[in-house]
Structures are given as C-alpha cells and as structure tokens.
Design a protein around this motif. Structure first.
Motif, short mmCIF file in Angstrom:
data_model
loop_
_atom_site.label_atom_id
_atom_site.label_comp_id
_atom_site.label_asym_id
_atom_site.label_seq_id
_atom_site.Cartn_x
_atom_site.Cartn_y
_atom_site.Cartn_z
N GLY A 133 5.15 71.35 11.85
CA GLY A 133 5.85 72.88 12.37
C GLY A 133 7.26 72.58 12.45
N GLN A 134 7.66 71.30 12.73
CA GLN A 134 9.10 71.15 13.19
C GLN A 134 10.20 70.51 12.10
OE1 GLN A 134 10.49 72.13 16.13
NE2 GLN A 134 8.84 72.78 17.33
N ALA A 135 9.27 70.49 10.90
CA ALA A 135 10.16 69.83 10.02
C ALA A 135 11.33 70.69 9.27
CB ALA A 135 9.33 69.46 8.57
N HIS A 136 12.39 70.25 9.09
CA HIS A 136 13.56 71.18 8.53
C HIS A 136 14.79 70.36 7.85
CE1 HIS A 136 14.73 69.67 12.78
NE2 HIS A 136 16.04 69.95 12.11
N ARG A 137 15.48 70.93 6.98
CA ARG A 137 16.48 70.07 6.35
C ARG A 137 17.77 69.67 7.58
NH1 ARG A 137 19.98 73.33 2.22
NH2 ARG A 137 20.53 74.40 4.13
N LYS A 138 17.93 68.43 7.29
CA LYS A 138 18.95 67.93 8.28
C LYS A 138 20.24 68.41 7.85
CE LYS A 138 18.61 64.03 10.17
NZ LYS A 138 18.42 62.61 10.55
N PRO A 139 21.23 68.58 8.62
CA PRO A 139 22.68 69.09 8.18
C PRO A 139 23.41 67.62 7.65
CG PRO A 139 22.68 69.16 10.53
CD PRO A 139 21.23 69.07 9.91
N TRP A 140 24.09 67.61 6.55
CA TRP A 140 24.67 66.48 6.10
C TRP A 140 26.06 66.82 6.26
CZ3 TRP A 140 28.14 67.10 1.71
CH2 TRP A 140 27.93 68.22 1.22
N ARG A 141 26.70 67.77 6.80
CA ARG A 141 28.32 67.81 6.87
C ARG A 141 28.38 68.91 8.14
NH1 ARG A 141 30.62 71.22 1.73
NH2 ARG A 141 29.52 72.90 2.11
N ASP A 281 15.19 77.66 17.05
CA ASP A 281 14.27 76.91 18.08
C ASP A 281 12.91 77.62 18.33
OD1 ASP A 281 15.99 74.79 18.31
OD2 ASP A 281 16.94 75.37 19.99
N LEU A 282 13.16 78.83 18.43
CA LEU A 282 12.00 79.92 18.58
C LEU A 282 10.81 79.71 17.73
CD1 LEU A 282 13.78 82.82 20.53
CD2 LEU A 282 12.54 81.26 21.79
N THR A 283 11.43 79.90 16.62
CA THR A 283 10.44 80.14 15.23
C THR A 283 9.91 78.77 15.09
OG1 THR A 283 12.48 79.85 14.06
CG2 THR A 283 11.91 82.00 14.13
N LEU A 284 10.68 77.82 14.98
CA LEU A 284 9.80 76.72 14.86
C LEU A 284 8.78 76.25 15.94
CD1 LEU A 284 12.65 74.10 13.63
CD2 LEU A 284 11.04 75.38 12.16
N THR A 285 9.24 76.39 17.18
CA THR A 285 8.01 76.14 18.14
C THR A 285 7.01 77.22 17.86
OG1 THR A 285 10.03 75.48 19.52
CG2 THR A 285 7.71 76.08 20.44
N ALA A 286 7.27 78.36 17.78
CA ALA A 286 6.14 79.40 17.45
C ALA A 286 5.32 79.21 16.46
CB ALA A 286 6.86 80.69 17.55
N GLY A 287 5.82 78.59 15.47
CA GLY A 287 5.19 78.05 14.10
C GLY A 287 4.22 76.95 14.59
N THR A 288 4.81 75.95 15.38
CA THR A 288 3.98 74.80 15.67
C THR A 288 2.74 75.10 16.51
OG1 THR A 288 6.12 73.51 15.78
CG2 THR A 288 4.18 72.72 16.75
N LEU A 289 2.95 76.03 17.41
CA LEU A 289 1.92 76.57 18.38
C LEU A 289 0.80 77.08 17.53
CD1 LEU A 289 3.83 78.11 21.28
CD2 LEU A 289 2.81 75.81 21.45
N LEU A 290 1.24 77.87 16.77
CA LEU A 290 -0.05 78.67 15.60
C LEU A 290 -0.52 77.73 14.89
CD1 LEU A 290 2.01 82.09 14.65
CD2 LEU A 290 0.13 81.62 16.15
N LEU A 291 0.01 76.62 14.17
CA LEU A 291 -0.48 75.44 13.44
C LEU A 291 -1.54 74.94 14.09
CD1 LEU A 291 2.51 74.25 11.21
CD2 LEU A 291 0.38 75.67 10.41
N HIS A 292 -1.02 74.43 15.46
CA HIS A 292 -2.21 73.55 16.21
C HIS A 292 -3.23 74.37 16.67
CE1 HIS A 292 -2.88 70.37 19.04
NE2 HIS A 292 -3.17 71.14 19.70
N ALA A 309 3.13 83.70 20.51
CA ALA A 309 3.69 82.35 20.36
C ALA A 309 5.35 82.58 20.68
CB ALA A 309 3.62 81.73 18.94
N ILE A 310 6.16 83.41 20.19
CA ILE A 310 7.39 83.58 20.24
C ILE A 310 7.74 83.66 21.65
CG2 ILE A 310 9.47 85.14 20.28
CD1 ILE A 310 9.20 83.67 17.58
N LYS A 311 6.72 84.35 22.54
CA LYS A 311 7.21 84.34 23.99
C LYS A 311 6.61 83.22 24.76
CE LYS A 311 8.01 88.83 25.35
NZ LYS A 311 9.29 89.14 26.23
N CYS A 312 5.77 82.26 24.43
CA CYS A 312 5.49 81.17 24.85
C CYS A 312 6.66 80.19 24.67
CB CYS A 312 4.17 80.70 24.32
SG CYS A 312 2.60 81.42 24.92
N ALA A 313 7.10 80.35 23.44
CA ALA A 313 8.44 79.45 23.12
C ALA A 313 9.59 79.58 24.10
CB ALA A 313 8.85 79.71 21.64
#
Length: 389
Positions: A133-141, A281-292, A309-313
């Motif tokens: 749920g928390q995977a994302h592209r890392k900024p490279w610059r 942060d809100l969307t990634l956390t909410a997505g993680t809660l739903l996935l779990h 899930a958004i409210k919990c985040a």
C-alpha cells in the motif's frame, strides 16, 4: 540465466556471445536442447528475481528448484515464524492504523509504547500491507535556491496555528459510503474530500464531500473554521490552487472574515506542496488500511469504505505523529502541550466488532434466551460524535 520474452519464461544456459555490427548477441540453450540467439535485455540473472519469474506450474517449480541451494530449500520447507515480541509489535502496528515504524520507535522511547519494542529497531518485522500500500516512486532530483540551500515553503513569519492554511481537494472515481449515525442508509455517495492543512504544525482536517460544488466547498470551509474556533484558533490566511478556490463566492467569504487569500501560479501545483504531500500521505495510508482489511475479510470489506479510511488516516496524523519534543499536531494546533497520547481508542481498521443488542438495555424482557445477544459490525474508526469510552 532466465530468458523472458513475450510471456515465455525459461531457465537457459548461455553457450556463447558474439559482437556483430556493434550489437552484442548471445546464443542460449533451452533445457530440451534448442538453441536460440537473443540480446541482453531478455536475459536476467536468477539472483535478481522479478514477479514475472515466480514459478506457477509444476514444471516451473521443478526447473526453479534446480538453481536453489540446500539452505534455500530448507528455509522454504521450514519458514521461520515471528517471535512473540515481533508479533506483538506487528499487532500494535495494525492497531495504530499502520503507523510508520520510525514514529512507533519514537513513541517507545517516550514510554507511550512498551520499551522492549526498541529491541526491534535495527530489524523490525515487515508489514505486507504496507509493502503493497505504501509503495511509490522515489524522487531522484530536487531543486535548490541560488545559494545552494533547499527551498523553504514555510516562511519565517508563520509561527502560530492559523497563520496560513493550505487547502486542496481529492477527487475519487470510486464512490464512497456517506457516514451516518443512525437511520436508513442514504443513496448519496462521497465523491471527494476537501483537505485543510495548517502550515505551523501540520494539523490536517478532511471534510467528506458528496459533490465538489461551490456551496459544498464553502460548507467545508465553515466546518473547518468552527473546529478552529473551538480550539481558539483564528485563521488569517488561506493558500490554495486556482479553480474552485478562485471563484467569487470563496473570495467574498474570505474578504468578509478578513482572511488573506493567495494562489499558486498557473500549472505550479508544487507551490502548494504542503497540502499535496499531506494528500499523498492520506491516500497511501487509506489504501493500506483498505488492503489490510480486504485481505483478512474480503466478504464484507470493499473499496466503497474509503471515506472511513481517509478519516482514520487524518486521525492518525493528528494524534500519533509525535515530534522530537513529544508533541502531536493536535497538541500544537490546540496549544495544549500538557495533553497525553491516548491509545485506548485505536483499534485495527476493518476488524469485526460485536454490538450489544439494544433489547438487553432498554427492553425489560431483554433478549430471548436462545437468540444472539449481539450483532456483528465492522470497525471503521473512532466516531467524533460519540463518547470515547
């Protein structure tokens, strides 16, 4: 080597390599004896696995087992279970809405969480739901100022809660259930969220929206200002994107309340990066809660529960993201540093909960002897309209 091209995956042997017309090619041999020429991009080392190389069929397992060592085969046959301490740590992680490990260890240092959690700081157990749920592209610059320093979004004049509020909206293609306290379920659906973030302390407030029109956006603004008033905070400045917040109704409301209003440049959403990062942060956390929750209870938990899930985040960010001074965004925003972090009201999102039958409380006859005395529900977060106990 592993040969992978157009859905074909096979363990091959590199026979030779040749350079022709400045192009390096390899001659490979398949297990059944067939030879073939290919280029480097279709060959992969077995020690660099990819999800496409995971064995599926019996033949795949048989071919893959030939490249595994005895130690690898022994670990597959006898997986190492989590220790009781690691299991306790993961259970608390799930209960605290998948709180980042760095914050959990900080809470352990302050004595909010058990001190023995610090023994896992060097090698904590992985959380599968967070990995997905928390995977994302890392900024490279990143950009810097002319003198080589990092650019700062918060100016030195922003010191107190309410000095500047960043505001933006989340739009969802997936409709969400409207939270209700009682009554028959409404057919209305949540289609977006208006997010308010305080520059000084990072306090975030989310207002669920059945539509993103002007009236609903103004209603969200008034709801947030009412929350600020209960904490003794007066909003002086709003910073927003163009669009809905540049309409006359929003401008007039800010003018009537003596609030300054500034906008990002055209196409320069990075100038509102504080709220943009908070939305991430809100969307990634909410997505993680739903996935779990979906992984453990797929029959009842679905994506339509995303507003909860958004409210919990947001609740987690405000009440658990403690800083080095031992203060949370809620403490700083409310200017109550003597408050303590209370973990009693946190439970695993999506877990089953059992509610006592109302007849056992109000009906003198009570519940018939052979009928269930409780009904099953889904825990969707702490209610802001009910007592904490």
């Amino acid at each position: 080597m592993i040969y992978k091209r157009e859905g074909r995956n096979a363990l091959v042997k590199v026979v030779s390599s040749q350079l022709e017309d400045d192009k390096l090619t390899f001659t490979i041999e398949f297990p059944h004896g067939e030879t073939f020429q290919t280029t480097r991009e279709f060959l992969h080392r077995p020690e660099q696995p990819e999800i496409a190389n995971i064995p599926v069929t019996t033949d795949d397992f048989r071919a893959t087992s030939g490249i595994l060592s005895d130690e690898d085969l022994n670990r597959l046959a006898h997986p190492e279970p989590l220790s009781p301490q690691e299991q306790e740590f993961l259970d608390m992680h799930h209960r605290l809405y998948h709180l980042p490990y760095t914050v959990m260890f900080r809470l352990a240092k302050l004595g909010v969480l058990p001190k023995h959690f610090l023994r896992l700081s060097k090698r904590p157990p992985p959380c599968a739901s967070c990995l997905f749920g928390q995977a994302h592209r890392k900024p490279w610059r990143s950009k810097s100022t002319k003198d080589g320093k990092k650019s700062v979004l918060r100016g030195p004049q922003i010191k107190n809660p309410g000095d500047c509020i960043a505001v933006d909206q989340i739009v969802s293609a997936q409709p969400g259930i409207v939270p209700q306290n009682k009554g028959q379920m409404t057919r209305a659906r949540i289609w977006g969220v208006t997010v308010f973030v305080d520059y000084a302390d990072g306090f975030v407030h989310c207002v669920l929206m059945t539509d993103l029109g002007t009236d609903s956006t103004l209603a969200a603004k008034h709801e947030f200002e009412q929350i600020c008033a209960t904490r003794g905070v007066k909003i002086k400045h709003y910073h927003a994107d163009n669009g809905r917040f540049a309409e006359p109704a929003w401008k007039e409301d800010c003018t009537a309340q003596g609030q300054k209003l500034t906008f990002c440049g055209v196409g320069a959403h990075h100038q509102n990066a504080i709220v943009e990062r908070k939305i991430k942060d809100l969307t990634l956390t909410a997505g993680t809660l739903l996935l779990h929750a979906q992984r453990h209870w797929p029959e009842y938990v679905s994506q339509i529960l995303w507003p909860f899930a958004i409210k919990c985040a947001a609740h987690r960010i405000n009440n658990l993201h403690i800083d080095l001074d031992g203060l949370t965004p809620e403490m700083r925003f409310s200017q109550s540093p003597t408050a303590t972090v209370d973990l009693r009201n946190f439970h695993t999102f999506g877990c089953p909960c059992y509610i006592l039958d109302s007849r056992a409380q109000v009906d003198p006859k009570g519940v018939p002897k052979w009928e269930p005395r409780a009904r099953l529900g889904i825990y969707l977060g702490h209610s802001p309209a009910h007592a904490g106990s």
